[in-house]
Design an enzyme around this catalytic site. Structure first.
Site, short mmCIF file in Angstrom:
data_model
loop_
_atom_site.label_atom_id
_atom_site.label_comp_id
_atom_site.label_asym_id
_atom_site.label_seq_id
_atom_site.Cartn_x
_atom_site.Cartn_y
_atom_site.Cartn_z
CG HIS A 99 9.12 5.64 14.18
ND1 HIS A 99 8.98 4.61 13.95
CD2 HIS A 99 7.36 6.02 12.99
CE1 HIS A 99 8.24 3.29 13.95
NE2 HIS A 99 7.70 4.08 12.78
CD GLU A 149 11.97 3.72 15.75
OE1 GLU A 149 11.56 3.84 16.56
OE2 GLU A 149 12.50 3.50 14.58
NE ARG A 167 -1.99 -1.42 3.41
CZ ARG A 167 -2.54 -2.65 3.96
NH1 ARG A 167 -3.37 -3.25 3.90
NH2 ARG A 167 -1.84 -3.13 4.94
CB THR A 197 9.14 5.78 5.85
OG1 THR A 197 9.25 4.84 4.53
CG2 THR A 197 9.79 7.12 4.99
NE ARG A 231 7.66 -1.14 12.83
CZ ARG A 231 6.82 -0.12 12.81
NH1 ARG A 231 7.05 0.73 11.62
NH2 ARG A 231 6.04 -0.54 13.13
C1 GLV Z 1 4.15 3.02 12.53
O1 GLV Z 1 5.12 2.36 11.78
C2 GLV Z 1 3.32 1.79 12.21
O2 GLV Z 1 3.72 0.44 11.36
O3 GLV Z 1 2.29 1.98 12.19
#
Ligand code: GLV
Length: 330
Positions: free
Chosen positions: A284, A265, A158, A234, A236
């Site tokens: 994040h 993190e 997505r 963006t 992990r």
């Molecule tokens: C954010 O990183 C999520 O997985 O919702």
């Protein structure tokens, strides 16, 4: 009638909080920091449902500490690598997540990072704040163009597809590597990662974190990228080997990188990555927009409430726990 007991590991947005309070007897951790492991183990005891964040590690030990009455775990995130799903499945516990609603916000951040890293925005702002802006300079702070270049998406689910959609407006050619995804938005499927890395000027990572993607972006991956390529992550943090990334950026093997996620993190302030001009890092914030976080809290609450009421979760990552149980017509 007794209300179901739940533990919520952080104060979430009202949209979700109100729904939970309407239906459940909720114990809510109100600290700004996540509950410690000891607190988690203690507070889950006897609850019917658990709503957790990606900062909470959920495994068999925690599920057993809760007890056999626990019937749902709802993660306030689309990613669920903080949960040992196999442990939940083995105990017949459905795990919920929040897919779909954070697609656009995360794709926006990926694109913002791509543009910022290509055009050196953080560096340019530091330049200004440090009083280095003396005049308009023909050769200062030159970055990379987007139009006519190639964007390579590693993972075409997505979020990857939503990034591809945005890329069309920037005249980028889009290629992707994802063995299971079908083409869309004019993106061209690459049969191998190598092929993608050979062609891409921008590489954006959109895979889940699992054993096959941990350190996928390693020294070998980086060495196969084009010399002036830009990396965006963006997904992990552990998908990127940060030591290898540091070397690739320091030696200018690649042009720049932009990360919304790090390992660990928060990123310690003495991380070598923070010494580099060509590395942009944000904390994040992929899903951090007002509407998205409201929707995430509502979806996480809906999963929790459905679970404690014995209904099928609207978004379940391990539907096999239901076997052929019948929930009535949709
Ligand atoms: C954010 O990183 C999520 O997985 O919702």
């Amino acid at each position: 009638m007794t209300r179901p007991k739940v533990f919520v590991t952080r104060i979430i947005r009202d949209a979700g909080m109100n729904l939970i309070r309407e239906v459940c007897d909720a114990d809510i951790w109100d600290g700004n920091m996540p509950p410690s492991r000891e607190v988690l183990l203690e507070r889950v005891r006897g609850v019917d449902g658990l709503l957790c964040l990606l900062t909470d590690f959920v495994d068999g030990e925690l599920l057993d500490a809760a007890g056999p009455q626990l019937i749902v775990v709802s993660n306030h995130a689309v990613g669920f690598d903080n949960i040992v799903v196999a442990d939940a499945t083995a105990r017949g516990i459905p795990v919920g997540n929040t897919p779909g609603i954070l697609t656009d916000a995360t794709a926006d951040i990926a694109f913002a990072l791509l543009l910022a890293a290509a055009r050196r925005l953080p560096e340019a702002e530091r330049y200004l704040r440090n009083g280095k802006w003396k005049t308009w300079e023909p050769s200062a702070l030159l970055g990379a163009d987007l139009a006519g270049k190639t964007l390579g998406l590693v993972g075409f689910g997505r979020i990857g597809q939503a990034v591809a959609k945005r890329a069309v407006g920037f005249d980028l050619r889009v290629i992707y590597h994802d063995p299971t995804a079908l083409p869309g938005f004019g993106a061209i499927k690459m049969n191998s990662l190598n092929e993608l890395l050979r062609e891409a000027d921008f590489v954006s990572v959109h895979t889940p974190l699992n054993e096959s993607t941990r350190h996928l972006v390693n020294a070998d991956f980086l060495s196969r990228m084009k010399p002036n390529a830009v990396l965006v992550n963006t997904s992990r943090g552990p998908v990127v080997d940060q030591a290898a990334l540091f070397d690739a950026l320091k030696t200018r093997q690649i042009f720049s990188a932009a990360l919304d996620v790090t390992d660990p993190e928060p990123l310690p302030l003495d991380s070598p990555l923070l010494t580099l001009e060509n590395c942009l890092i944000v904390p994040h914030i992929g899903s951090a927009s007002e509407r998205t976080r409201n929707d995430m809290s509502r979806l996480a609450a809906e999963n929790l409430v459905a679970g404690v009421m014995g209904k099928k979760l609207p978004h379940c990552v391990n539907p096999e726990v239901y076997g052929d149980r019948w929930f009535g017509s949709p």
